[in-house]
Design a protein around this motif. Structure first.
Motif, PDB file in Angstrom:
ATOM      1  N   VAL A 264       0.807  -1.231  -0.049  1.00 25.98           N
ATOM      2  CA  VAL A 264      -0.008  -0.139  -0.146  1.00 25.98           C
ATOM      3  C   VAL A 264       0.786   1.279  -0.115  1.00 25.98           C
ATOM      4  CG1 VAL A 264      -1.786   1.238   1.368  1.00 25.98           C
ATOM      5  CG2 VAL A 264      -1.942  -1.151   1.210  1.00 25.98           C
ATOM      6  N   VAL A 265       1.772   1.153   0.781  1.00 27.89           N
ATOM      7  CA  VAL A 265       2.845   2.435   0.824  1.00 27.89           C
ATOM      8  C   VAL A 265       3.530   2.687  -0.326  1.00 27.89           C
ATOM      9  CG1 VAL A 265       4.602   3.544   2.078  1.00 27.89           C
ATOM     10  CG2 VAL A 265       3.164   2.319   3.448  1.00 27.89           C
ATOM     11  N   LYS A 266       3.868   1.781  -0.945  1.00 28.16           N
ATOM     12  CA  LYS A 266       4.823   1.805  -2.142  1.00 28.16           C
ATOM     13  C   LYS A 266       3.869   2.374  -3.446  1.00 28.16           C
ATOM     14  CE  LYS A 266       6.930  -1.202  -5.730  1.00 28.16           C
ATOM     15  NZ  LYS A 266       7.364  -2.413  -6.140  1.00 28.16           N
ATOM     16  N   TRP A 267       2.616   1.664  -3.422  1.00 29.53           N
ATOM     17  CA  TRP A 267       1.666   2.216  -4.347  1.00 29.53           C
ATOM     18  C   TRP A 267       1.003   3.715  -4.021  1.00 29.53           C
ATOM     19  CZ3 TRP A 267      -2.650  -1.690  -6.607  1.00 29.53           C
ATOM     20  CH2 TRP A 267      -1.926  -2.949  -6.878  1.00 29.53           C
ATOM     21  N   ARG A 268       0.912   3.874  -3.014  1.00 28.79           N
ATOM     22  CA  ARG A 268       0.683   5.528  -2.630  1.00 28.79           C
ATOM     23  C   ARG A 268       1.881   6.350  -2.816  1.00 28.79           C
ATOM     24  NH1 ARG A 268       1.037   6.156   3.678  1.00 28.79           N
ATOM     25  NH2 ARG A 268       3.242   6.722   2.977  1.00 28.79           N
ATOM     26  N   ASP A 269       3.001   6.004  -2.453  1.00 28.35           N
ATOM     27  CA  ASP A 269       3.939   7.101  -2.876  1.00 28.35           C
ATOM     28  C   ASP A 269       4.127   7.292  -4.264  1.00 28.35           C
ATOM     29  OD1 ASP A 269       4.277   7.202  -0.092  1.00 28.35           O
ATOM     30  OD2 ASP A 269       6.118   6.164   0.184  1.00 28.35           O
ATOM     31  N   ALA A 270       3.818   6.005  -4.966  1.00 27.03           N
ATOM     32  CA  ALA A 270       4.097   6.405  -6.520  1.00 27.03           C
ATOM     33  C   ALA A 270       3.082   6.986  -7.254  1.00 27.03           C
ATOM     34  CB  ALA A 270       4.250   4.925  -7.113  1.00 27.03           C
ATOM     35  N   GLY A 271       1.954   7.681  -6.347  1.00 25.55           N
ATOM     36  CA  GLY A 271       1.103   8.349  -7.043  1.00 25.55           C
ATOM     37  C   GLY A 271      -0.224   7.442  -7.759  1.00 25.55           C
ATOM     38  N   LEU A 272      -0.088   6.118  -7.533  1.00 23.99           N
ATOM     39  CA  LEU A 272      -1.090   5.353  -7.831  1.00 23.99           C
ATOM     40  C   LEU A 272      -2.568   5.016  -7.282  1.00 23.99           C
ATOM     41  CD1 LEU A 272       1.064   2.141  -8.567  1.00 23.99           C
ATOM     42  CD2 LEU A 272       0.386   4.076 -10.273  1.00 23.99           C
ATOM     43  N   LEU A 273      -2.646   5.813  -6.008  1.00 24.32           N
ATOM     44  CA  LEU A 273      -4.044   5.575  -5.105  1.00 24.32           C
ATOM     45  C   LEU A 273      -4.473   7.120  -4.936  1.00 24.32           C
ATOM     46  CD1 LEU A 273      -2.852   3.028  -2.496  1.00 24.32           C
ATOM     47  CD2 LEU A 273      -3.719   2.630  -4.761  1.00 24.32           C
ATOM     48  N   LYS A 274      -5.596   7.094  -4.781  1.00 24.78           N
ATOM     49  CA  LYS A 274      -6.216   8.496  -4.217  1.00 24.78           C
ATOM     50  C   LYS A 274      -6.934   8.185  -2.983  1.00 24.78           C
ATOM     51  CE  LYS A 274     -10.494   7.980  -7.232  1.00 24.78           C
ATOM     52  NZ  LYS A 274     -11.109   8.618  -8.309  1.00 24.78           N
ATOM     53  N   PRO A 275      -6.934   9.272  -2.055  1.00 21.62           N
ATOM     54  CA  PRO A 275      -7.564   8.845  -0.604  1.00 21.62           C
ATOM     55  C   PRO A 275      -9.015   8.370  -0.586  1.00 21.62           C
ATOM     56  CG  PRO A 275      -6.996  11.298  -1.103  1.00 21.62           C
ATOM     57  CD  PRO A 275      -6.423  10.403  -2.196  1.00 21.62           C
ATOM     58  N   ILE A 276      -9.175   7.939   0.495  1.00 21.97           N
ATOM     59  CA  ILE A 276     -10.705   7.273   0.601  1.00 21.97           C
ATOM     60  C   ILE A 276     -11.506   8.273   1.734  1.00 21.97           C
ATOM     61  CG2 ILE A 276     -11.831   5.515   1.773  1.00 21.97           C
ATOM     62  CD1 ILE A 276      -9.574   3.346   0.672  1.00 21.97           C
TER      63      ILE A 276
ATOM     64  N   CYS B 266      -4.917  -7.803   3.181  1.00 17.39           N
ATOM     65  CA  CYS B 266      -4.892  -7.165   1.769  1.00 17.39           C
ATOM     66  C   CYS B 266      -6.313  -6.368   1.896  1.00 17.39           C
ATOM     67  CB  CYS B 266      -5.056  -8.237   0.905  1.00 17.39           C
ATOM     68  SG  CYS B 266      -3.583  -9.078   0.811  1.00 17.39           S
ATOM     69  N   GLY B 267      -6.510  -5.512   0.884  1.00 18.01           N
ATOM     70  CA  GLY B 267      -7.782  -4.603   1.056  1.00 18.01           C
ATOM     71  C   GLY B 267      -8.049  -4.035  -0.369  1.00 18.01           C
ATOM     72  N   TYR B 268      -8.855  -3.017  -0.436  1.00 18.99           N
ATOM     73  CA  TYR B 268      -9.147  -2.401  -1.792  1.00 18.99           C
ATOM     74  C   TYR B 268      -8.993  -0.883  -1.457  1.00 18.99           C
ATOM     75  CZ  TYR B 268     -11.144  -6.888  -3.492  1.00 18.99           C
ATOM     76  OH  TYR B 268     -11.274  -7.947  -3.905  1.00 18.99           O
ATOM     77  N   SER B 269      -8.316  -0.428  -2.570  1.00 21.69           N
ATOM     78  CA  SER B 269      -7.757   0.971  -2.632  1.00 21.69           C
ATOM     79  C   SER B 269      -8.565   1.719  -4.100  1.00 21.69           C
ATOM     80  CB  SER B 269      -6.287   1.146  -2.746  1.00 21.69           C
ATOM     81  OG  SER B 269      -5.930   0.693  -1.513  1.00 21.69           O
ATOM     82  N   LEU B 270      -8.813   3.113  -3.773  1.00 22.82           N
ATOM     83  CA  LEU B 270      -9.228   3.643  -5.087  1.00 22.82           C
ATOM     84  C   LEU B 270      -7.986   4.193  -5.845  1.00 22.82           C
ATOM     85  CD1 LEU B 270     -11.916   6.093  -3.147  1.00 22.82           C
ATOM     86  CD2 LEU B 270     -12.279   4.052  -4.802  1.00 22.82           C
ATOM     87  N   LEU B 271      -8.150   3.665  -7.157  1.00 21.69           N
ATOM     88  CA  LEU B 271      -6.699   4.233  -8.113  1.00 21.69           C
ATOM     89  C   LEU B 271      -6.910   5.595  -8.646  1.00 21.69           C
ATOM     90  CD1 LEU B 271      -6.573   0.718  -9.938  1.00 21.69           C
ATOM     91  CD2 LEU B 271      -5.234   1.591  -8.172  1.00 21.69           C
ATOM     92  N   ALA B 272      -5.906   6.385  -8.483  1.00 20.81           N
ATOM     93  CA  ALA B 272      -5.774   7.581  -9.170  1.00 20.81           C
ATOM     94  C   ALA B 272      -6.175   7.649 -10.736  1.00 20.81           C
ATOM     95  CB  ALA B 272      -4.438   8.175  -8.856  1.00 20.81           C
ATOM     96  N   SER B 273      -5.870   6.433 -11.448  1.00 21.56           N
ATOM     97  CA  SER B 273      -6.332   6.223 -12.817  1.00 21.56           C
ATOM     98  C   SER B 273      -8.067   6.247 -13.073  1.00 21.56           C
ATOM     99  CB  SER B 273      -5.591   5.161 -13.509  1.00 21.56           C
ATOM    100  OG  SER B 273      -5.990   4.100 -13.020  1.00 21.56           O
TER     101      SER B 273
ATOM    102  N   GLY C 225      -3.401  10.575   9.372  1.00 27.46           N
ATOM    103  CA  GLY C 225      -4.648   9.958   9.304  1.00 27.46           C
ATOM    104  C   GLY C 225      -5.616   9.988   7.995  1.00 27.46           C
ATOM    105  N   GLN C 226      -4.898   9.918   7.010  1.00 25.38           N
ATOM    106  CA  GLN C 226      -5.576   9.816   5.604  1.00 25.38           C
ATOM    107  C   GLN C 226      -5.882   8.148   5.446  1.00 25.38           C
ATOM    108  OE1 GLN C 226      -7.200  12.144   3.251  1.00 25.38           O
ATOM    109  NE2 GLN C 226      -8.059  10.155   3.018  1.00 25.38           N
ATOM    110  N   ALA C 227      -6.922   7.872   5.118  1.00 29.52           N
ATOM    111  CA  ALA C 227      -7.196   6.502   4.679  1.00 29.52           C
ATOM    112  C   ALA C 227      -6.699   6.412   3.278  1.00 29.52           C
ATOM    113  CB  ALA C 227      -8.436   6.026   5.034  1.00 29.52           C
ATOM    114  N   TRP C 228      -6.136   4.916   2.921  1.00 33.15           N
ATOM    115  CA  TRP C 228      -5.715   4.812   1.551  1.00 33.15           C
ATOM    116  C   TRP C 228      -6.268   3.368   1.234  1.00 33.15           C
ATOM    117  CZ3 TRP C 228      -3.734   8.422  -1.473  1.00 33.15           C
ATOM    118  CH2 TRP C 228      -3.205   9.718  -0.642  1.00 33.15           C
TER     119      TRP C 228
END
Length: 350
Positions: free
Chosen positions: A79-91, A257-264, A118-121
């Motif tokens: 999750v951190v790797k994907w977030r830091d790469a800009g692939l995710l958007k906050p929930i 594991c979980g589900y994240s919103l994608l920036a794309s 405190g932002q959820a990803w």
């Protein structure tokens, strides 16, 4: 595993070929099972569309290259790797109905659900093991008490481990006595890689998904595997003589594991939150535990199940579940890249 009503292969569509108003979920194969998102189907009349990846590193590279989807399914180490790469958007957690029902032990895990602000990803979904799974008629139970069995020449051409860097190095780390892989030294990296080279001599198949592994174990091609919980559950349901050992001398590996919103994502935001809420719905807990052998992140749903069944499956307490395990927490980026490169060499026989 169940099969989706509608399947799309990610290998066969151009990056921008998705419908603009629907919902695309980029997921592990098998998770298209409609029973995981029953509330979504009830509300919207059917499942979203799915595309699939073999492991999170493949998914990461495809998303960085421009693959477009709305939601994906990263695990604790990614999750951190994907977030830091800009692939995710906050929930927006105010839109997650059961957010406060998430198991406290999962909510407290560092570098997973929330960042330092405190932002959820990610919305947690399932937690489970990668563990030793074996054919009880062909593998000596005494040998199956140690992960060293994977490198034992006695089992040449009878072994399968996942075509998955994280699970492979989790196995090797445990085998050399390392349970915190984030602190891996150069000598330990060399030792884990050497162990995987020994395992490679016994490997008949690097499995890509649970269904593939279940088929080769049921067919007698593979007798010993480093596998997810659902493999043993499904094989036993089909009367295949297998057992799992979560209590080897060296332990096993755990993950969430979980589900994240994608920036794309350019599909419907309302549908995206419908899907996230459906996956966390308490009704999913029983099916996830009994049919797949995993714990559900919804603590209220888990608490409503037969306590004896939950305890028997090992999901009574997140803290105890993680004892004597290697938890797949985020790795330093440089170390992860070394693992990826080295694992490719090992699989090629170098």
């Amino acid at each position: 595993m169940k099969h989706a009503l509608v399947l799309l292969s990610s290998c066969c569509l151009p990056f921008a070929a998705w419908a603009q108003d629907g919902l695309i979920v980029f997921d592990w194969a098998g998770y298209e099972d409609p029973a995981f998102h029953e509330a979504y189907v009830e509300k919207n009349g059917g499942s979203p569309e799915f595309a699939f990846f073999g492991d999170e590193d493949e998914a990461f590279e495809k998303l960085r290259a421009g693959f477009e989807a709305d939601i994906s399914h990263p695990c604790s180490q990614s999750v951190v790797k994907w977030r830091d790469a800009g692939l995710l958007k906050p929930i927006d957690t105010s839109r997650i109905t059961a957010w406060n029902d998430i198991m406290p032990g999962i909510a407290a895990m560092p570098n997973f659900m929330l960042d330092d602000a405190g932002q959820a990803w990610v919305v947690p979904f399932e937690w489970g093991n990668t563990l030793l799974t074996y054919n009880t008629e062909k593998v000596d139970a005494a040998d199956a008490q140690s992960l060293q069995i994977f490198a034992d020449p006695k089992y040449k051409d009878r072994v399968s481990i996942g075509n998955n860097v994280d699970d492979a190095y989790a196995l090797a780390s445990l085998a050399i006595g390392l349970k915190d892989w984030t602190q891996m030294t150069d000598d330990q990296f060399a030792a884990t890689s050497e162990f995987l080279r020994k395992v490679h001599q016994n490997v008949r198949l690097y499995w890509s998904d649970s269904t593939e592994l279940q088929q080769v174990m049921a067919g007698g091609e593979v007798d010993l595997a480093w596998a997810w919980n659902d493999v043993g559950v499904n094989l036993l349901a089909d009367a295949v003589p297998v057992a799992t050992n979560a209590n080897t001398t060296e332990g096993n590996s755990t993950w969430v594991c979980g589900y994240s919103l994608l920036a794309s994502g350019n599909g419907s935001e309302d549908l995206a939150y419908d899907f996230l809420n459906a996956e966390l719905d308490a009704r999913v807990s029983e099916y996830l535990l009994t049919a797949w052998g995993y714990g559900h992140a919804n603590g209220t749903g888990m608490a409503a199940l037969d306590p004896a069944a939950v305890q028997a499956a090992g999901y009574g307490d997140v803290g105890k579940f993680a004892e004597n395990t290697l938890f797949q927490s985020p790795l330093p980026a440089e170390l992860k890249q070394r693992m990826i490169a080295e694992f490719e060499k090992i699989k090629a026989g170098y």
